[in-house]
Motif scaffolding. Structure first.
Motif, PDB file in Angstrom:
ATOM      1  N   ASP A   1       0.811  -1.225   0.000  1.00 15.77           N
ATOM      2  CA  ASP A   1       0.000   0.000   0.000  1.00 15.77           C
ATOM      3  C   ASP A   1       0.841   1.270   0.000  1.00 15.77           C
ATOM      4  OD1 ASP A   1      -2.336  -1.556   0.100  1.00 15.77           O
ATOM      5  OD2 ASP A   1      -2.231  -1.686   2.285  1.00 15.77           O
ATOM      6  N   GLY A   2       1.779   1.361  -0.911  1.00 11.07           N
ATOM      7  CA  GLY A   2       2.599   2.558  -1.007  1.00 11.07           C
ATOM      8  C   GLY A   2       3.635   2.693   0.077  1.00 11.07           C
TER       9      GLY A   2
ATOM     10  N   PHE B   1       7.660   2.238   6.376  1.00 10.09           N
ATOM     11  CA  PHE B   1       7.969   3.574   5.868  1.00 10.09           C
ATOM     12  C   PHE B   1       7.139   3.867   4.624  1.00 10.09           C
ATOM     13  CE2 PHE B   1      11.801   1.964   7.932  1.00 10.09           C
ATOM     14  CZ  PHE B   1      12.107   2.987   8.812  1.00 10.09           C
ATOM     15  N   ARG B   2       6.635   5.088   4.542  1.00  4.46           N
ATOM     16  CA  ARG B   2       5.893   5.523   3.366  1.00  4.46           C
ATOM     17  C   ARG B   2       6.870   5.842   2.235  1.00  4.46           C
ATOM     18  NH1 ARG B   2       1.826   9.499   5.438  1.00  4.46           N
ATOM     19  NH2 ARG B   2       3.610  10.917   5.517  1.00  4.46           N
TER      20      ARG B   2
ATOM     21  N   TRP C   1       8.256   8.712   5.580  1.00  2.00           N
ATOM     22  CA  TRP C   1       7.741   8.839   6.943  1.00  2.00           C
ATOM     23  C   TRP C   1       7.550   7.466   7.577  1.00  2.00           C
ATOM     24  CZ3 TRP C   1       8.010  12.666  10.076  1.00  2.00           C
ATOM     25  CH2 TRP C   1       7.271  12.661  11.264  1.00  2.00           C
ATOM     26  N   ASN C   2       7.957   7.341   8.840  1.00  2.00           N
ATOM     27  CA  ASN C   2       7.827   6.068   9.547  1.00  2.00           C
ATOM     28  C   ASN C   2       6.423   5.958  10.139  1.00  2.00           C
ATOM     29  OD1 ASN C   2       8.912   8.268  11.080  1.00  2.00           O
ATOM     30  ND2 ASN C   2       9.152   6.903  12.829  1.00  2.00           N
TER      31      ASN C   2
ATOM     32  N   THR D   1      12.140   5.158  14.999  1.00  2.00           N
ATOM     33  CA  THR D   1      11.619   6.416  15.504  1.00  2.00           C
ATOM     34  C   THR D   1      11.947   7.588  14.579  1.00  2.00           C
ATOM     35  OG1 THR D   1      13.629   6.770  16.827  1.00  2.00           O
ATOM     36  CG2 THR D   1      11.790   5.634  17.891  1.00  2.00           C
ATOM     37  N   ALA D   2      12.794   7.361  13.580  1.00  2.00           N
ATOM     38  CA  ALA D   2      13.169   8.414  12.635  1.00  2.00           C
ATOM     39  C   ALA D   2      12.729   8.007  11.230  1.00  2.00           C
ATOM     40  CB  ALA D   2      14.680   8.643  12.652  1.00  2.00           C
ATOM     41  N   PRO D   3      12.293   8.953  10.412  1.00  2.00           N
ATOM     42  CA  PRO D   3      11.912   8.637   9.036  1.00  2.00           C
ATOM     43  C   PRO D   3      13.131   8.339   8.171  1.00  2.00           C
ATOM     44  CG  PRO D   3      11.800  10.996   9.398  1.00  2.00           C
ATOM     45  CD  PRO D   3      12.100  10.379  10.738  1.00  2.00           C
TER      46      PRO D   3
END
Length: 302
Positions: free
Chosen positions: A230-231, A242-243, A248-249, A255-257
């Protein structure tokens, strides 16, 4: 410390504890304890309550007439130890095995300190202040040893650190070619190397390509070997999600993207760059570079 990292004699116990921690029905609370909402691990912040309270109690124990105040601080430290331990255990369950070995001894030391401070508080409440003081001093000594192990875990073994932080410092400014569009099959994760930085490239459709730093920010897992859904991409090591569009996480333990690249499709090639503040580009001696817009040249941007 190095010998402790390599000692495998207790690994069966660690496996059992890890399964138990992962099986806890924490739901969204697990990510909250990891500190995903905060942007870095929560455990080091929560630890400040018991450590600060117990250190202050030890100081008051050395001063006359401060018995009651010291007892209150011992109780405060015990109250803060529970949340700190909960955050520490959920982080521990998602570490590498050598980190877990050190982390387990760190936890045992802290648990021992809690037992000693519980005895200290009990003695104080029964009017045995001298015994309470000595148990408190002993508890602080053990807690300090546990803190030293925690420091080794964080700074020597990099547990809880952002393992993708170095990416913006290694990737040069401007656009970088990653290859022909046809080299990236639709719907598949592909690994490319940009200088010294591995890059995850996912071609979503004919016109859309995403690129992220390939090493997971949690512990450096290979995202190109992860599952696309899903992306998003899920790390194969510890399950961080992650997106793809911006790194983005969405789920921990990360905890970090992830550092995300801007992508440009031009003349059948895939080019990427990291966004940089205009002030940084000018400092490096180059003006801010703008992406080429859609136009008659046939160039396409993500």
């Amino acid at each position: 410390m190095d010998r402790l990292e390599r000692y495998a004699g207790g690994d069966r116990l660690l496996d059992a504890v890890q399964r138990a921690v992962r099986a806890l029905p924490l739901g969204a609370g697990r990510d909250a304890l990891h500190g995903r909402w905060l942007g870095h691990p929560l455990h080091p912040i929560l630890v400040q309550v018991p450590v600060g309270a117990w250190t202050s109690a030890a100081l008051l124990d050395l001063l006359p007439g401060r018995r009651r105040s010291a007892g209150v601080l011992v109780a405060l430290g015990l109250a803060g130890a529970g949340p700190a331990a909960a955050a520490g255990w959920v982080d521990w369950a998602e570490l590498h095995r050598d980190q877990q070995r050190v982390g387990f001894v760190h936890a045992v030391a802290n648990a021992t300190a809690v037992v000693l401070y519980t005895g200290s508080l009990s003695a104080r409440l029964r009017g045995r202040s001298l015994r309470g003081k000595w148990l408190g001093f002993l508890g602080l000594t053990v807690a300090s040893a546990g803190g030293a192990l925690g420091g080794h875990l964080a700074y020597r073994q990099a547990a809880g650190a952002n393992h993708a932080e170095q990416v913006p410092h290694l990737v040069g400014s401007g656009w970088h070619d990653l290859g022909a569009v046809g080299d990236f099959p639709i719907g598949r994760a592909v690994r490319r190397v940009l200088g010294d930085v591995p890059v995850l490239v996912v071609r979503e459709n004919e016109d859309t390509v995403h690129a992220l730093a390939e090493h997971c920010s949690h512990l450096g897992g290979p995202l190109s070997e992860g599952h696309l859904e899903d992306g998003c991409v899920r790390c194969p090591w510890h399950g961080s999600l992650f997106r793809l569009s911006d790194g983005w996480n969405l789920e921990g333990p990360a905890t970090a993207p992830q550092p995300a690249f801007e992508v440009q499709l031009s003349a059948g090639r895939v080019r990427v760059r990291l966004d940089r503040p205009a002030s940084e580009q000018q400092k490096n001696g180059s003006p801010p570079e703008k992406a080429t817009p859609l136009g008659s040249s046939g160039e396409r941007r993500r």
